[in-house]
Design a protein around this motif. Structure first.
Motif, PDB file in Angstrom:
ATOM      1  N   ARG A  80       0.868  -1.174   0.000  1.00  0.00           N
ATOM      2  CA  ARG A  80       0.000   0.000   0.000  1.00  0.00           C
ATOM      3  C   ARG A  80       0.909   1.228   0.000  1.00  0.00           C
ATOM      4  N   GLU A  81       0.946   1.903  -1.098  1.00  0.00           N
ATOM      5  CA  GLU A  81       1.801   3.088  -1.201  1.00  0.00           C
ATOM      6  C   GLU A  81       0.924   4.327  -1.318  1.00  0.00           C
ATOM      7  N   GLY A  82       0.115   4.536  -0.274  1.00  0.00           N
ATOM      8  CA  GLY A  82      -0.757   5.699  -0.241  1.00  0.00           C
ATOM      9  C   GLY A  82      -2.084   5.492  -0.937  1.00  0.00           C
ATOM     10  N   ASP A 156       6.306 -27.530 -12.555  1.00  0.00           N
ATOM     11  CA  ASP A 156       7.248 -27.411 -13.666  1.00  0.00           C
ATOM     12  C   ASP A 156       7.142 -26.061 -14.362  1.00  0.00           C
ATOM     13  N   LEU A 157       7.159 -25.012 -13.597  1.00  0.00           N
ATOM     14  CA  LEU A 157       7.058 -23.671 -14.160  1.00  0.00           C
ATOM     15  C   LEU A 157       8.292 -23.397 -15.025  1.00  0.00           C
ATOM     16  N   PRO A 158       8.097 -23.078 -16.321  1.00  0.00           N
ATOM     17  CA  PRO A 158       9.252 -22.971 -17.223  1.00  0.00           C
ATOM     18  C   PRO A 158       9.988 -21.640 -17.160  1.00  0.00           C
ATOM     19  N   VAL A 159       9.413 -20.638 -16.529  1.00  0.00           N
ATOM     20  CA  VAL A 159      10.016 -19.318 -16.410  1.00  0.00           C
ATOM     21  C   VAL A 159       9.792 -18.806 -14.996  1.00  0.00           C
ATOM     22  N   GLY A 160      10.565 -17.812 -14.598  1.00  0.00           N
ATOM     23  CA  GLY A 160      10.229 -17.103 -13.377  1.00  0.00           C
ATOM     24  C   GLY A 160       9.008 -16.239 -13.610  1.00  0.00           C
ATOM     25  N   VAL A 161       8.133 -16.172 -12.634  1.00  0.00           N
ATOM     26  CA  VAL A 161       6.880 -15.425 -12.794  1.00  0.00           C
ATOM     27  C   VAL A 161       6.691 -14.472 -11.623  1.00  0.00           C
ATOM     28  N   THR A 162       6.394 -13.212 -11.962  1.00  0.00           N
ATOM     29  CA  THR A 162       5.945 -12.230 -10.981  1.00  0.00           C
ATOM     30  C   THR A 162       4.521 -11.842 -11.348  1.00  0.00           C
ATOM     31  N   VAL A 163       3.634 -11.887 -10.380  1.00  0.00           N
ATOM     32  CA  VAL A 163       2.247 -11.479 -10.607  1.00  0.00           C
ATOM     33  C   VAL A 163       2.013 -10.189  -9.829  1.00  0.00           C
ATOM     34  N   PHE A 164       1.526  -9.188 -10.538  1.00  0.00           N
ATOM     35  CA  PHE A 164       1.224  -7.886  -9.926  1.00  0.00           C
ATOM     36  C   PHE A 164      -0.248  -7.591 -10.173  1.00  0.00           C
ATOM     37  N   VAL A 165      -1.019  -7.529  -9.085  1.00  0.00           N
ATOM     38  CA  VAL A 165      -2.462  -7.297  -9.191  1.00  0.00           C
ATOM     39  C   VAL A 165      -2.771  -5.997  -8.465  1.00  0.00           C
ATOM     40  N   GLU A 166      -3.106  -5.005  -9.252  1.00  0.00           N
ATOM     41  CA  GLU A 166      -3.327  -3.655  -8.734  1.00  0.00           C
ATOM     42  C   GLU A 166      -4.709  -3.536  -8.109  1.00  0.00           C
ATOM     43  N   GLY A 167      -4.859  -2.563  -7.187  1.00  0.00           N
ATOM     44  CA  GLY A 167      -6.127  -2.389  -6.502  1.00  0.00           C
ATOM     45  C   GLY A 167      -6.818  -1.067  -6.751  1.00  0.00           C
ATOM     46  N   GLU A 168      -6.326  -0.270  -7.714  1.00  0.00           N
ATOM     47  CA  GLU A 168      -6.953   1.037  -7.938  1.00  0.00           C
ATOM     48  C   GLU A 168      -6.916   1.438  -9.416  1.00  0.00           C
ATOM     49  N   GLU A 169      -6.897   0.461 -10.308  1.00  0.00           N
ATOM     50  CA  GLU A 169      -6.872   0.789 -11.728  1.00  0.00           C
ATOM     51  C   GLU A 169      -8.106   1.571 -12.142  1.00  0.00           C
ATOM     52  N   GLU A 170      -9.242   1.250 -11.550  1.00  0.00           N
ATOM     53  CA  GLU A 170     -10.487   1.896 -11.954  1.00  0.00           C
ATOM     54  C   GLU A 170     -10.620   3.330 -11.458  1.00  0.00           C
ATOM     55  N   ILE A 171      -9.694   3.772 -10.636  1.00  0.00           N
ATOM     56  CA  ILE A 171      -9.726   5.173 -10.190  1.00  0.00           C
ATOM     57  C   ILE A 171      -8.455   5.912 -10.599  1.00  0.00           C
ATOM     58  N   GLY A 172      -7.750   5.376 -11.591  1.00  0.00           N
ATOM     59  CA  GLY A 172      -6.642   6.128 -12.160  1.00  0.00           C
ATOM     60  C   GLY A 172      -5.247   5.712 -11.760  1.00  0.00           C
ATOM     61  N   ASP A 174      -3.420   6.054  -9.060  1.00  0.00           N
ATOM     62  CA  ASP A 174      -2.653   7.189  -8.542  1.00  0.00           C
ATOM     63  C   ASP A 174      -1.371   6.776  -7.835  1.00  0.00           C
ATOM     64  N   SER A 175      -1.396   5.637  -7.140  1.00  0.00           N
ATOM     65  CA  SER A 175      -0.188   5.249  -6.406  1.00  0.00           C
ATOM     66  C   SER A 175       0.737   4.356  -7.228  1.00  0.00           C
ATOM     67  N   LEU A 176       0.391   4.068  -8.483  1.00  0.00           N
ATOM     68  CA  LEU A 176       1.237   3.210  -9.304  1.00  0.00           C
ATOM     69  C   LEU A 176       2.639   3.783  -9.486  1.00  0.00           C
ATOM     70  N   PRO A 177       2.806   5.097  -9.753  1.00  0.00           N
ATOM     71  CA  PRO A 177       4.183   5.609  -9.874  1.00  0.00           C
ATOM     72  C   PRO A 177       5.032   5.334  -8.637  1.00  0.00           C
ATOM     73  N   THR A 178       4.425   5.457  -7.458  1.00  0.00           N
ATOM     74  CA  THR A 178       5.175   5.187  -6.232  1.00  0.00           C
ATOM     75  C   THR A 178       5.481   3.702  -6.108  1.00  0.00           C
ATOM     76  N   ILE A 179       4.525   2.864  -6.470  1.00  0.00           N
ATOM     77  CA  ILE A 179       4.765   1.418  -6.441  1.00  0.00           C
ATOM     78  C   ILE A 179       5.908   1.058  -7.384  1.00  0.00           C
ATOM     79  N   LEU A 180       5.894   1.627  -8.589  1.00  0.00           N
ATOM     80  CA  LEU A 180       6.958   1.327  -9.542  1.00  0.00           C
ATOM     81  C   LEU A 180       8.301   1.855  -9.044  1.00  0.00           C
ATOM     82  N   GLU A 181       8.281   2.993  -8.368  1.00  0.00           N
ATOM     83  CA  GLU A 181       9.521   3.563  -7.839  1.00  0.00           C
ATOM     84  C   GLU A 181      10.095   2.697  -6.719  1.00  0.00           C
TER      85      GLU A 181
END
Length: 464
Positions: A80-82, A156-172, A174-181
């Motif tokens: 949770r980044e704000g 037998d997962l053939p690649v490394g996998v990261t799953v990112f599930v956002e919680g505020e896509e429907e409201i823009g 806003d905290s995604l830049p901070t999450i990416l940072e």
């Protein structure tokens, strides 16, 4: 940047033996009852991320998503980044293997008027091979497509996998830049699959290679310091609404094209899309003409469009014989995929201020903006993605644009310029995302799950 050639299937070495492909198809098919049950459980959580709704449901949705990923052996954290809670999970692949990041979002739009739904919006219901419910398509099916692909490979997962599930896509987002940072290194990958778009039609898969950007602005008009009697002063004193209407009308020419000078335009892929299909999919009323010029897909995917989405003015029920002193409108402008959003806003503002009649006071304020996206849809990852879609559907995918805006796609492209960005999705033209009776075509959903499982296998088999 032009889209890749439409309908192209790469001439690639077949990295996936037929028996492996058949085994993945069979495995996904066997998994679908449980995948659907988990999707229905997620859909029952009313995880609307707007402030006016109970955010405890968004928290519950994040926890449920995290539990699904932990069950597949991922190391999971909720961040949770704000803003609203996002879920990040990771599982290593074989030594030296590629890494793939899989994106979806677990928040949903408000249901709107329950009376417009044929079944309760948060009680998933099957009718005619479709699963109806808010979020059943946008985007909890995206979450479950990722889970299904992980389940299909098991240990037998053939690649490394990261799953990112956002919680505020429907409201823009806003905290995604901070999450990416702050968490960007956890999301870095050779390929990023963003499952929040759709396919061309039932039985016709697609990769989304362009997205329009967006600008949302509020236009405020003032002509009086207070309301006055329309009979006594009308005819000499301009009211704010008459000014606002003239300003809004100036945004389009007589054909319905955007009249703001200087905006960029592109040319969309040459797919077969006629007016009859447009009318059917949009619900355009009989006798209402189509507006604009150029191909229909160019108008909807790569040319700018402007829509007035809200007006603050006295309602009919509460109106009086008064000259309105102030009126406001919210304007949503979609811009070409390669248009810089702040430049577009300045052009819109310049246009409106140049059109002001009778010396009215006008302010144009930027409310929200988002960059477009144009993929460089070439290279081995895109080749294998097209092959995986052909494996799942039995027909090659086409490259499409989307007229709507998904600003987070551009954010990922900027943050991870070395990664191949694949914009995929579960929706079809009748999914009605954001509207009443949103639904998921269950047959197509299985193919989406097969395609993602096959894509992971193909990327795992790519030579260094």
């Amino acid at each position: 940047m032009p889209a890749a050639p439409v309908g192209r299937v790469a001439d690639v070495t077949d990295l996936l033996p037929a028996d492996r492909l058949d085994a993945l198809r069979a495995r996904v098919h066997d998994l679908m009852p449980q995948v659907r049950a988990d999707l229905e459980a997620l859909t029952r959580i009313p995880s609307v991320s707007l402030d006016a709704f109970d955010q405890a449901h968004v928290e519950a949705s994040a926890e449920a998503t995290a539990a699904l990923l932990r069950a597949e052996g991922l190391d999971v954290e909720i961040v949770r980044e704000g803003g609203r809670p996002a879920v990040i999970g990771h599982r290593d692949g074989p030594p030296g293997s590629r890494t793939v990041t899989l994106y979806a979002h677990h928040d949903v739009q408000p249901p709107g008027d329950d009376a417009l739904w044929d079944s309760p919006p948060f009680e998933p219901t099957e009718r005619g091979g479709r699963l109806y419910g808010r979020g059943a398509a946008d985007d909890k099916a995206g979450v479950m497509a990722h889970v299904a692909a992980l389940r299909a490979h098991g240990e037998d997962l053939p690649v490394g996998v990261t799953v990112f599930v956002e919680g505020e896509e429907e409201i823009g987002s806003d905290s995604l830049p901070t999450i990416l940072e702050r968490h960007g290194e956890k999301l870095r990958a050779d390929a990023i699959v963003l499952a929040d778009s759709g396919n061309w039609d039932i039985g016709e898969p697609a990769l989304t290679t362009t997205l329009r950007g967006m600008v949302r602005a509020v236009v405020t008009v003032r002509t009086l310091d207070h309301g006055v009697h329309s009979g006594m002063f009308g005819g000499a004193v301009p009211d704010a609404l008459m000014v606002l209407v003239r300003l809004l009308a100036s945004l389009h020419d007589d054909e319905g094209n955007v009249a703001v000078a200087g905006l960029k335009e592109g040319v969309a892929s040459d797919l077969d899309y006629d007016e009859a299909r447009l009318r059917r999919e949009s619900g355009l009323l009989d006798g209402v003409e189509v507006v604009g010029s150029g191909s229909l897909l160019t108008r909807m995917w790569t040319k700018p469009s402007i829509t007035t989405i809200g007006i603050d003015a006295p309602s009919i029920e509460r109106s009086s014989n008064t000259l309105v002193p102030q009126a406001r409108a919210k304007v949503s402008m979609r811009i070409a995929p390669d248009e810089f959003d702040l430049d577009a806003f300045e052009l819109l503002k310049e246009h409106l201020l140049a059109q002001v009649p009778w010396g009215a006071q006008v302010e144009v304020e930027l409310e929200e903006r988002g960059a477009g996206f144009a993929a460089d849809a070439d290279g081995p990852v895109y080749d294998q993605a097209r092959a995986a879609f052909a494996d799942a559907w039995g027909t090659p995918p086409v490259d499409i644009g989307v007229g709507g805006s998904i600003p987070f796609v551009a954010a990922f492209a900027e943050q991870f310029p070395e990664a191949a960005i694949l914009v995929t999705g579960v929706e079809d033209p009748d999914a009605r995302a954001h509207g009443a009776n949103e639904s998921l075509h269950l047959g197509e959903f299985e193919k989406v799950c097969v395609a993602e499982a096959v894509l992971l296998a193909r990327l795992g088999a790519l030579p260094d």
